[in-house]
Design an enzyme around this catalytic site. Structure first.
Site, short mmCIF file in Angstrom:
data_model
loop_
_atom_site.label_atom_id
_atom_site.label_comp_id
_atom_site.label_asym_id
_atom_site.label_seq_id
_atom_site.Cartn_x
_atom_site.Cartn_y
_atom_site.Cartn_z
N HIS A 1 6.96 4.76 1.11
CA HIS A 1 6.89 4.26 -0.27
C HIS A 1 7.90 3.12 -0.38
CE1 HIS A 1 6.13 4.20 -4.47
NE2 HIS A 1 6.65 5.34 -4.86
N HIS B 1 -2.34 -0.01 2.22
CA HIS B 1 -2.05 0.55 0.90
C HIS B 1 -3.13 1.54 0.55
CE1 HIS B 1 -0.97 0.72 -3.35
NE2 HIS B 1 0.18 0.22 -2.97
N ASP C 1 5.87 -4.83 0.08
CA ASP C 1 7.10 -4.69 0.86
C ASP C 1 7.18 -5.60 2.07
OD1 ASP C 1 8.44 -2.73 -0.63
OD2 ASP C 1 7.04 -1.22 0.08
N1 CMC Z 1 -0.23 0.13 10.49
C1 CMC Z 1 -1.19 0.54 11.34
N2 CMC Z 1 -2.25 1.31 10.99
C2 CMC Z 1 -2.32 1.65 9.70
C3 CMC Z 1 -1.35 1.26 8.75
C4 CMC Z 1 -0.28 0.47 9.18
N3 CMC Z 1 0.66 0.06 8.34
N4 CMC Z 1 -1.67 1.76 7.53
C5 CMC Z 1 -2.80 2.46 7.73
N5 CMC Z 1 -3.20 2.39 9.02
C6 CMC Z 1 -4.41 2.98 9.61
C7 CMC Z 1 -4.27 4.49 9.74
O1 CMC Z 1 -3.72 4.84 10.99
C8 CMC Z 1 -5.70 4.94 9.59
O2 CMC Z 1 -6.36 4.66 10.81
P1 CMC Z 1 -7.51 5.67 11.35
O3 CMC Z 1 -8.61 5.58 10.32
O4 CMC Z 1 -7.89 5.14 12.68
O5 CMC Z 1 -6.88 7.03 11.42
C9 CMC Z 1 -6.27 3.95 8.56
O6 CMC Z 1 -5.47 2.76 8.69
C10 CMC Z 1 -6.21 4.45 7.13
O7 CMC Z 1 -4.85 4.72 6.82
P2 CMC Z 1 -4.32 5.97 6.01
O8 CMC Z 1 -3.06 6.44 6.65
O9 CMC Z 1 -5.43 6.95 5.81
O10 CMC Z 1 -4.01 5.30 4.62
P3 CMC Z 1 -3.16 5.93 3.44
O11 CMC Z 1 -3.80 5.47 2.20
O12 CMC Z 1 -2.99 7.40 3.63
O13 CMC Z 1 -1.73 5.29 3.64
C11 CMC Z 1 0.11 3.83 3.47
C12 CMC Z 1 -1.26 4.21 2.89
C13 CMC Z 1 0.72 2.75 2.58
C14 CMC Z 1 1.06 5.05 3.42
C15 CMC Z 1 -0.08 3.33 4.91
O14 CMC Z 1 -0.91 2.20 4.91
C16 CMC Z 1 1.24 3.02 5.59
O15 CMC Z 1 1.87 3.93 6.12
N6 CMC Z 1 1.70 1.72 5.57
C17 CMC Z 1 2.98 1.39 6.12
C18 CMC Z 1 4.09 1.77 5.15
C19 CMC Z 1 4.15 0.82 3.98
O16 CMC Z 1 4.08 -0.39 4.13
N7 CMC Z 1 4.33 1.40 2.78
C20 CMC Z 1 4.46 0.61 1.54
C21 CMC Z 1 3.31 0.86 0.60
S1 CMC Z 1 3.28 -0.31 -0.75
C22 CMC Z 1 4.67 -0.02 -1.68
C23 CMC Z 1 4.90 1.37 -2.14
O17 CMC Z 1 3.96 2.09 -2.49
O18 CMC Z 1 6.06 1.76 -2.18
#
Ligand code: CMC
Length: 430
Positions: free
Chosen positions: A268, A309, A365
């Protein structure tokens, strides 16, 4: 529309049900009537991490993740970033409309009058170790505020509640600045009520030895824009925490402390800190392809931090504004050399099938940490810079939740997967 219903046949019993569709939703409680017999609890819906569950109705912030749209009370985020100030945006979020001049002056004056914190808070701060993370200090001191204002428990009294909301917005920069000064071993600087919200904050953080020192106006404006961008983001993890904690009718300080701890996590608000660590690890533009390959490796545990996201499946509109703000900040501070690695990462990722197929774009971010670092903030402090403006969103959402007749104490259900009932086994028989 006459057809705004969902017909469901429960194949276990053959019974048919008509569920009303409202705002694109069916009420999960409608499923409870679907039972196999009178003893049955009724059907539940299973939705880990609330992927497809609306927890509230809200009139505050609108996001269309597919189109990359973010609006506060109907106003597009880029227009607010361009034309508004953080306190004007705070008024808008809290009250639903932009203020006229008198309203804004009154609001600003009230916030300014509450920037001081009780002297005991300083002793509280001093109790932390020299290397305590500023977010831990912020969460703890915000929670401690509830002990200074016991009347805050009257969450259903509008006047009292609004008072605490203003206090929280006003005191957050002071507490964040104190946590910074503590971690740097510097004396605390008291708020200066002649300065704007953001100029006052930067002065409390940065001023050393020169009482009349003031931050560069371009940096004050850039940080104010970042504050606007971070002010609210509907039902994100920290806001949901504030709503859930607040649904027990605890005071808003305690609820916001819950929001701060949720924001602390690297998925987050802690992501901007993680982005900088990642850019440092990459070290050079030429290493970007190798890093991208590691991210794509299914057996690895690397993520491209600052990408992806839950809601945006398009470019995060806040990231667009921040990318532009980088240039304005670097004109004053000098270029942060990590920007070249970030731009190259974005360029390569946006052409790569892995990221394209999963609709992974830079989020808020990805570039914000570069600005914070150029402004001279240490990485550990970045998430505090997110918590200060998000306080406006937290308190506004807290109020919306408390005044919503449909809301009750948050209490999800579970699917129990543990042992069936069994008898206690004495130690010598195990
Ligand atoms: N790098 C590589 N792969 C990714 C990433 C990433 N940053 N984000 C998602 N994926 C992949 C994930 O592995 C999955 O792949 P597969 O379908 O093959 O298993 C697919 O994309 C869908 O991802 P998810 O994990 O189901 O998506 P989510 O909605 O649960 O997670 C998230 C959203 C923001 C937690 C995630 O994208 C992430 O961890 N990003 C990096 C951390 C980040 O930048 N966070 C800041 C968010 S914005 C500000 C805030 O909210 O505070």
């Amino acid at each position: 529309m006459a057809n705004d219903t969902l017909s469901v046949t429960d194949n276990r019993t053959g019974k048919k049900f008509e569920l009303k569709i409202e705002n694109g939703c069916v009420r999960a409680m409608e499923f409870r009537q679907m039972k196999v017999d009178a003893e049955d609890f009724g059907l539940m819906t299973y939705d880990p991490a609330f992927l497809n569950t609306a927890n509230c109705k809200s009139a505050i912030t609108f996001i269309d993740g597919d189109k990359g749209i973010l609006e506060y009370r109907g106003y597009p985020i880029d227009q607010l970033a361009d034309k508004s100030t953080h306190l004007e945006t705070a008024y808008l979020l809290m009250n639903g409309e932009l203020p006229n001049k008198t309203q804004l002056d009154e609001f600003t004056n009230k916030i300014t009058l509450h920037t001081y914190v009780h002297e005991n808070i300083k002793q509280f701060m001093d109790g932390f170790r020299y290397d305590a993370h500023p977010m831990s200090m912020l969460a703890s001191t915000v929670a401690a505020l509830s002990s200074f204002y016991p009347e805050a428990r009257q969450v259903r009294n509008k006047e009292v509640r609004r008072h605490q909301m203003m206090r929280l917005i006003a005191k957050m920069p002071t507490l964040a600045a104190f946590s910074y000064r503590h971690s740097q071993g510097l004396p605390y600087i008291y708020p200066n009520n002649d300065l704007s919200y953001t100029e006052n904050f930067l002065t409390m953080v940065k001023s050393i030895g020169k009482p009349n020192w003031r931050p560069h106006p371009a940096l004050v404006r850039a940080l104010d824009v970042l504050f606007i961008l971070h002010a609210d983001h509907e039902q994100n993890c920290s806001t949901t925490s504030v709503r859930v904690v607040g649904s027990s009718e605890v005071d808003p300080y305690s609820a916001c402390a819950g929001g701060i701890t949720a924001l602390y996590g690297p998925l987050h608000g802690g992501a901007n800190e993680a982005v900088l660590r990642m850019l440092r690890e990459i070290g050079d533009k030429k290493n970007v392809p190798e890093f991208i390959a590691k991210v794509k490796d299914k057996d690895g545990d690397k993520k491209l931090m600052g990408f992806g996201h839950r809601v945006y499946k398009n470019y995060d509109p806040r990231a667009k504004v921040i990318k532009k703000a980088c240039d304005e900040v670097f004109e004053v501070t000098g270029k942060n050399p990590l920007i070249d690695i970030a731009v190259e990462l974005e360029r390569i990722a946006l052409q790569d099938d892995y990221f394209v197929q999963r609709k992974l774009y830079p989020n808020v971010d990805f570039y914000s940490g570069l600005i914070y670092e150029a402004m001279g903030f240490p990485m550990e402090f970045f998430t505090c810079l997110f918590a200060i403006p998000r306080t406006v969103g937290w308190v506004t959402q807290f109020e919306e939740m408390i005044t919503d007749n449909e809301q009750k104490i948050a209490r999800p259900r579970q699917i129990f997967t543990g042992s069936k009932k069994r008898d206690y086994v004495a130690m010598d028989k195990r």
